[in-house]
Design an enzyme around this catalytic site. Structure first.
Site, short mmCIF file in Angstrom:
data_model
loop_
_atom_site.label_atom_id
_atom_site.label_comp_id
_atom_site.label_asym_id
_atom_site.label_seq_id
_atom_site.Cartn_x
_atom_site.Cartn_y
_atom_site.Cartn_z
N HIS A 19 -1.23 3.04 4.60
CA HIS A 19 -0.67 2.55 3.26
C HIS A 19 -1.75 2.00 2.38
O HIS A 19 -1.41 1.73 1.12
CB HIS A 19 0.20 1.14 3.80
CG HIS A 19 1.45 0.65 3.01
ND1 HIS A 19 2.06 1.74 2.36
CD2 HIS A 19 2.21 -0.43 2.99
CE1 HIS A 19 3.25 1.10 1.76
NE2 HIS A 19 3.36 -0.05 2.27
N ASP A 91 0.13 5.51 -1.86
CA ASP A 91 0.65 6.61 -0.64
C ASP A 91 2.08 7.13 -1.04
O ASP A 91 2.93 6.47 -1.65
CB ASP A 91 0.72 5.90 0.82
CG ASP A 91 1.50 4.60 0.77
OD1 ASP A 91 1.50 3.60 -0.22
OD2 ASP A 91 2.45 4.39 1.46
#
Length: 229
Positions: A19, A91
Site C-alpha cells: 500500500h 498502488d
C-alpha cells in the site's frame, strides 16, 4: 509548481507495505534528484526541488491512507494549485506487479486514498497507477495491501522505482509518453540478440564410383594359361 503526491500510511510498521508504493516512488525521486530535506507541513511530509525546468513539491500525507485528501487539499490551497498541477502515485490492484499506467481523471475504483482525494480536490487530477497485482479474492485485499512486498518482488520493484525516477523530469513537463518509455527501459529492457547459429559442417563429397567391371567369361583353363603368359 507541480505537486507530486505519494499515497501510503505513516510509520515504520507500514513502510514496506504494498500500500506504500506511492511513498516509495517519491522517496526515490527525492533521493536521485537532490531534493531538499523532508519537512513536516500540511499534515504530511513535503520537500521541494527541480525536475528538468519545473519546480516540484513532493508530498507524503501522514494522515493515514483514508484521509489523504485532507493533506493534499491543504497543500493545494496554500500553493494556489489546480487539479491539473497534481500528480498522484498510488498502488493499483488491477495491474500486474511491476506494470505502470498513467490516467487522467476518472473514478476511485474503491481505493480509499483516491476516495478521500475526490472528496477534497475533485476527480480531475492525474494518477500514476503502480501495479501490485491482486490476491485473487476481495476478502484478501486488505491483508494483502497491508503486507510487505515479498523478497521475490524486490527486483521488479527496484526496476520500477528506478524507471519512475529516470522519467520524473518528463512527467513534470507533461510528457507522459517519454515518462512511460523511461519506465519501460528499466522494467522491460531490450533483449540482447542471440548469436547466429553455427553453420552445419559440410559433409565430405562421396568418392567417385568405380567403373563397372566386365563379366569374366574365360574358362578356368584359359585363366591359368593367361596367368603364365
Amino acid at each position: 509548481m507541480k505537486l507530486f503526491v505519494g499515497l501510503g500510511n505513516p510509520g515504520a510498521k507500514y513502510a514496506a507495505n504494498r500500500h506504500n508504493i506511492g511513498f516509495m516512488a517519491l522517496d526515490r525521486i527525492a533521493a536521485d534528484h537532490g531534493f531538499g530535506s523532508w519537512q513536516k507541513k500540511f499534515q504530511g511530509e513535503i520537500c521541494q526541488g527541480m525536475l528538468g525546468g519545473a519546480k516540484v513539491a513532493l508530498l507524503k500525507p501522514m494522515t493515514f491512507m483514508n484521509f489523504s485528501g485532507q493533506a493534499v487539499g491543504e497543500a493545494m490551497r496554500f500553493y494556489q494549485l489546480e487539479p491539473a498541477d497534481l500528480m498522484v502515485f498510488h498502488d493499483e490492484l488491477d495491474l500486474a506487479p511491476g506494470k505502470l499506467r498513467l490516467k487522467q481523471g476518472g473514478g476511485h475504483a474503491g481505493h480509499n486514498g483516491l476516495r478521500s482525494l475526490h472528496a477534497h480536490v475533485g476527480p480531475e487530477y492525474a494518477r500514476v497507477r503502480l501495479g501490485i497485482g491482486h490476491p485473487g479474492h476481495k476478502d484478501k485485499v486488505a491483508p494483502y495491501v497491508l503486507s510487505d512486498f515479498a523478497k521475490s518482488d524486490q527486483d521488479w520493484l527496484d526496476d520500477l522505482l528506478r524507471g519512475i525516477s529516470d522519467g520524473a523530469a518528463a512527467l513534470a513537463s507533461g510528457d507522459g509518453a517519454r515518462f512511460s518509455n523511461a519506465v519501460a527501459l528499466r522494467t522491460a529492457p531490450a533483449r540482447k540478440s542471440s548469436p547466429p547459429a553455427p553453420k552445419p559442417a559440410k559433409e565430405p563429397a562421396p568418392a567417385p564410383a568405380s567403373p563397372p567391371q566386365e563379366e569374366d567369361t574365360r574358362s578356368p583353363l584359359q585363366k591359368l594359361m593367361d596367368k603364365f603368359r
